[in-house]
Design an enzyme around this catalytic site. Structure first.
Site: not given
Ligand code: UT7
Length: 315
Positions: A108, A242, A272
């Protein structure tokens, strides 16, 4: 060097969060507050190389330059259908240029790395006009059964034309290898001698680790440049960051203690788009008047590797 033209192309297919929830256990109520994404554009019948060529043509038109006047083309791309030839060579032929060209894979952060490579060419006195094209289809890297990853990405191509000038104030590149946090693995052709086990693994993401790296790296790169240039965060008119997650952008904004209006975004309707994210945002901002000639811009991006980079320039 200075940027004198930009162009971008995005696929026509729009996929909303509600459309994703038709086949994934996800929802707009989860995606939007955590990422800021409402919808993304996804490649369907388009070819990435055609989008890249069109973005390049638009940037050349905007710059009032003919392809034959280019001295060098840099294409930033992580994945496309061709393993070889390079996407930059396909673009070179597509626009009718005759200059040398090179592909880079800097995830990225590709636009910032491309600017740095271009600057080196200028400093060596080798070039007058350079084209950078960032063309990405990350939606073809993810598993569309993996809600952790596929909801985050969209496709697109963004291009910029550079010519001689003194507008780039500074560029900072960084790398901190952490290859288990964001990666995709694909198998190669088998040979009679391969005995190891290989498998295709779609894009994997340790979201919170990437999030923390992103905030630290982007904030650090920008702060480093500001200090080097004896500038304050207030001296920058617009921060073009980004577009991976609105919460990452807000965290960098808060670190720099700058007002929200200095951080234009399009993550809402693109998601993204990897290295295409920065040049697409730059092109949109130039065309809708959010940024104008003479503005001081700070660009910053981070991605798999991990690698990151920032640039401060006068538009
Ligand atoms: O260019 C670089 C590319 N990547 C990035 O920039 C990503 C950087 N990271 C992020 O943007 C964030 O960490 C995410 C958007 C990927 C995730 O957000 P988060 O606040 O870190 O999520 P979280 O850890 O609070 O939530 C994770 C939970 C999990 O469930 P459990 O294990 O807590 O029960 C996942 O299974 O959310 C669940 N989950 C979803 N639920 C519904 C993960 N993806 C989804 C989804 N819909 N799409």
């Amino acid at each position: 060097m200075k940027i004198i033209g930009t162009g971008s192309v995005i696929p026509k297919k729009i996929v909303t969060n509600d459309m994703l929830s038709e086949f994934l256990d996800t929802s707009d109520a989860w995606i939007y507050p955590r990422t800021g994404i409402k919808y993304r554009h996804v490649i369907s019948d388009e070819k990435l190389e055609d989008m890249a060529i069109e973005a390049a043509r638009k940037a050349l038109d905007d710059a009032g330059m003919k392809a034959e006047e280019l001295d060098f083309i840099i294409c930033s791309n992580v994945v496309n259908e061709y393993v070889t030839p390079s996407l930059s060579c396909i673009i070179q032929g597509g626009i009718g240029a005759t200059c040398p060209c090179i592909d880079i894979n800097c995830a990225c952060a590709g636009f910032i790395y491309a600017l740095d490579l271009a600057e080196a060419q200028y400093k060596a006195g080798r070039v007058k006009n350079v084209l950078i094209v960032c063309a990405e289809e990350p939606t073809r890297m993810t598993s569309w059964k993996d809600r952790n990853v596929c909801v985050l990405f969209g496709d697109g191509a963004g291009a910029a034309v550079l010519t001689e000038g003194d507008n780039i104030k500074g560029i900072k590149l960084s790398a901190a290898s952490a290859t288990d946090k964001l990666y995709q693995i694909r198998t190669l052709e088998p040979t009679p001698y391969i005995t190891k086990e290989e498998q295709n693994i779609s894009l994997q993401l340790k979201g919170q680790d990437v999030f923390k790296f992103a905030v630290k790296a982007s904030s650090g790169d920008i702060k480093y440049l500001l200090d080097q240039l004896h500038m304050k965060a207030e001296d920058v008119d617009k921060y073009l960051l980004h577009q991976a997650n609105i919460r990452i952008i807000h965290a960098i904004r808060d670190y720099l203690e700058q007002p929200d209006e200095k951080f234009p975004t399009n993550v809402e309707n693109h998601g993204n788009s990897s290295s295409a994210s920065c040049p697409i945002l730059l092109d949109e901002c130039r065309r809708n008047g959010t940024v104008k000639k003479g503005d001081i811009l700070a660009l910053s991006a981070f991605g798999a590797g991990f690698i990151s980079g920032a640039a401060i320039m006068e538009l």
